[in-house]
Design an enzyme around this catalytic site. Sequence first.
Site, PDB file in Angstrom:
ATOM      1  N   HIS A  46      15.654   3.760   9.913  1.00  0.00           N
ATOM      2  CA  HIS A  46      16.480   3.834   8.701  1.00  0.00           C
ATOM      3  C   HIS A  46      17.451   5.020   8.742  1.00  0.00           C
ATOM      4  CE1 HIS A  46      14.294   0.522   7.061  1.00  0.00           C
ATOM      5  NE2 HIS A  46      13.150   1.152   7.207  1.00  0.00           N
TER       6      HIS A  46
ATOM      7  N   TRP B 214       1.105   0.111   8.424  1.00  0.00           N
ATOM      8  CA  TRP B 214       0.924   1.474   8.934  1.00  0.00           C
ATOM      9  C   TRP B 214      -0.467   2.038   8.628  1.00  0.00           C
ATOM     10  CZ3 TRP B 214       2.516   4.150  12.660  1.00  0.00           C
ATOM     11  CH2 TRP B 214       2.276   5.517  12.711  1.00  0.00           C
ATOM     12  N   ASN B 215      -0.978   1.760   7.411  1.00  0.00           N
ATOM     13  CA  ASN B 215      -2.301   2.310   7.076  1.00  0.00           C
ATOM     14  C   ASN B 215      -3.374   1.715   7.976  1.00  0.00           C
ATOM     15  OD1 ASN B 215      -1.633   4.015   4.658  1.00  0.00           O
ATOM     16  ND2 ASN B 215      -0.777   2.051   4.028  1.00  0.00           N
ATOM     17  N   SER B 216      -3.254   0.413   8.246  1.00  0.00           N
ATOM     18  CA  SER B 216      -4.221  -0.232   9.135  1.00  0.00           C
ATOM     19  C   SER B 216      -4.141   0.374  10.531  1.00  0.00           C
ATOM     20  CB  SER B 216      -3.944  -1.736   9.226  1.00  0.00           C
ATOM     21  OG  SER B 216      -4.197  -2.330   7.977  1.00  0.00           O
TER      22      SER B 216
ATOM     23  N   ASP C 295       8.372  -2.902   8.783  1.00  0.00           N
ATOM     24  CA  ASP C 295       8.100  -2.023   9.929  1.00  0.00           C
ATOM     25  C   ASP C 295       7.081  -2.623  10.904  1.00  0.00           C
ATOM     26  OD1 ASP C 295       6.105  -1.957   7.960  1.00  0.00           O
ATOM     27  OD2 ASP C 295       5.394  -0.001   8.632  1.00  0.00           O
ATOM     28  N   GLN C 296       6.527  -3.802  10.574  1.00  0.00           N
ATOM     29  CA  GLN C 296       5.360  -4.282  11.345  1.00  0.00           C
ATOM     30  C   GLN C 296       5.689  -4.633  12.801  1.00  0.00           C
ATOM     31  OE1 GLN C 296       3.955  -7.360   8.701  1.00  0.00           O
ATOM     32  NE2 GLN C 296       3.658  -5.896   7.036  1.00  0.00           N
TER      33      GLN C 296
ATOM     34  N   GLN D 253       9.573 -10.805  -4.387  1.00  0.00           N
ATOM     35  CA  GLN D 253      10.909 -10.226  -4.148  1.00  0.00           C
ATOM     36  C   GLN D 253      11.666 -10.080  -5.467  1.00  0.00           C
ATOM     37  OE1 GLN D 253      11.867  -9.139  -1.233  1.00  0.00           O
ATOM     38  NE2 GLN D 253      10.045  -9.951  -0.216  1.00  0.00           N
TER      39      GLN D 253
ATOM     40  N   THR E 108       0.851  -1.193   0.000  1.00  0.00           N
ATOM     41  CA  THR E 108       0.000   0.000   0.000  1.00  0.00           C
ATOM     42  C   THR E 108       0.888   1.246   0.000  1.00  0.00           C
ATOM     43  OG1 THR E 108      -1.683  -1.276   1.122  1.00  0.00           O
ATOM     44  CG2 THR E 108      -1.998   1.088   1.122  1.00  0.00           C
ATOM     45  N   HIS E 109       1.582   1.476  -1.110  1.00  0.00           N
ATOM     46  CA  HIS E 109       2.443   2.651  -1.261  1.00  0.00           C
ATOM     47  C   HIS E 109       1.861   3.622  -2.280  1.00  0.00           C
ATOM     48  CE1 HIS E 109       6.477   1.783   0.748  1.00  0.00           C
ATOM     49  NE2 HIS E 109       5.694   0.779   1.108  1.00  0.00           N
TER      50      HIS E 109
ATOM     51  N   ASP F  62       8.125   8.387  -3.726  1.00  0.00           N
ATOM     52  CA  ASP F  62       8.155   7.502  -2.576  1.00  0.00           C
ATOM     53  C   ASP F  62       9.556   7.637  -1.974  1.00  0.00           C
ATOM     54  OD1 ASP F  62       6.469   4.664  -1.786  1.00  0.00           O
ATOM     55  OD2 ASP F  62       8.514   4.863  -1.050  1.00  0.00           O
TER      56      ASP F  62
END
Length: 457
Positions: free
Chosen positions: A153, A355-357, A376-377, A85, A21-22, A120
């Site tokens: 990062h 992140w969106n969730s 990041d989760q 990937q 979701t970017h 992005d």
Amino acid sequence: MTKPTTDDHPHVAVLAFPFGTHAAPLLSITHHLAALSPSTHFSFFGTPSSNSFILSSNTNLPPNVKPYDVWDGTPDGYAYTGDVQEEMGLFISAAHESFRKGVDRAVEESGRRVSCLMSDAFFWFGKEMAEEIGGGVMWVPFWTAGPHALSSHLYTDFIRESFAGDVTQREDELLSSIPGMSRVRVCDLPEGVVFGRLDSLFSQMLHKMGQALPKADAVFINSFEELDPTFTNDLKSKLKCCLNIGPFNLISPPAQVPDTYGCIPWLDKQQLASVAYVSFGSATIPLPHELVALAEALEDRKVPFIWSLKDNAKVHLPDGFLETTKFQGIVIPWAPQAKVLGHKAVGVFITHCGWNSLLETIVGGVPVICRPFYGDQRLNARMIGDVWKIGVIVNGGVLAKEAMIDCFDKILLQEDGKQMRGRIKSLKDLALAATAYKGSSSDNMRELSRLVSSPCK
Ligand code: U2F
């Protein structure tokens, strides 16, 4: 060679990352900025498959936004192997060149030279590309995840120096020397910072991104300053300009996801804060034994549920589960998630912590059960469980029946759940204040608009 033009009206080239979701949030923000500045032209670049997916639900783009397909990096005759990937690697390797060609085409067609690259944040080459184009083009990257992930990062070199050697022995150590990370453990970090394949294309991309972002003219984030002032202040000190513009959904409501399976009327018939909503985001499906454990826990506790699960994964549910629970819950391939989380009947969200969730659950006021997978989760889960205390992280890191039953009881029946709801309500109030007319995110959004719509120098 980009053809120079005499037209000095602003032209923003928007470079989207076409996985996860970017791209969709970047398109929504582009749409909003285009409406705020009708004399600025926006060229939006994505791969054909990403563009066709996100444009199908954004059919009313303003006339000053023009989408362009760019090459996805796959060679002629490439057959998808099912390995995302690999697809990502091909795209990343070609990205600089693909976007550069796309930008040249848009300049040619629009007759306007580019004044700003809005990309992005993953595209570490943004500054270099802006300099290649010349004429003082600005680079304004968008970080699609949370401020703590961005921080990991920006501090990668420092973390690598601090944890040089065999990091597996130190995975429970806290990252206390990084502002805001005193409860975060080494094992919570995204892969590629200090463990995992540091030499993979993706890890290298994130590493180079962390080194490049301080050179950007401004970085904008879909978050709000008041969520965590320590990160806000630290990011402001490390970046030239850091603009939190979220939760963006509150500033500009996205196109509605159709309620194809009747989730909302179904929720209308349920009791207050009683329903579990389950979703692991756009790309992740837990292993079959985890799906079984979760299904058994829901059935055991008779928790009403809406489960967003792709049709091909339904075969892993226990035999007879769909039939036995047909009055208890619904399993559907895609839910209007933000709306579901905003419904008063929803009492808990079982999530991968994308992140969106996370932002959507804050806005909905729903506590969470975290089952993070990658990137990041884990960091998001740590912030949820140990810092903001608005949810719990599943014990042992995977979905297991007894542990899930404990989590349901804690959140839906016990005092802990009430307290979590109280804390999440406070965060929601901060989010609402930030996105009100004079709030920090609204101010930052106006600043972002002013910045990207500045004419060529
Ligand atoms: C990647 O995240 P994901 O795309 O896996 O997950 P989210 O950031 O949580 O975004 C999922 C979006 O899909 C929507 C939901 C979110 O806006 O409302 N959705 C829906 O509408 N219906 C459904 O049935 C299920 C989902 C990455 F994996 C994460 O680690 C990052 O944090 C994220 C942002 O960079 O990108």
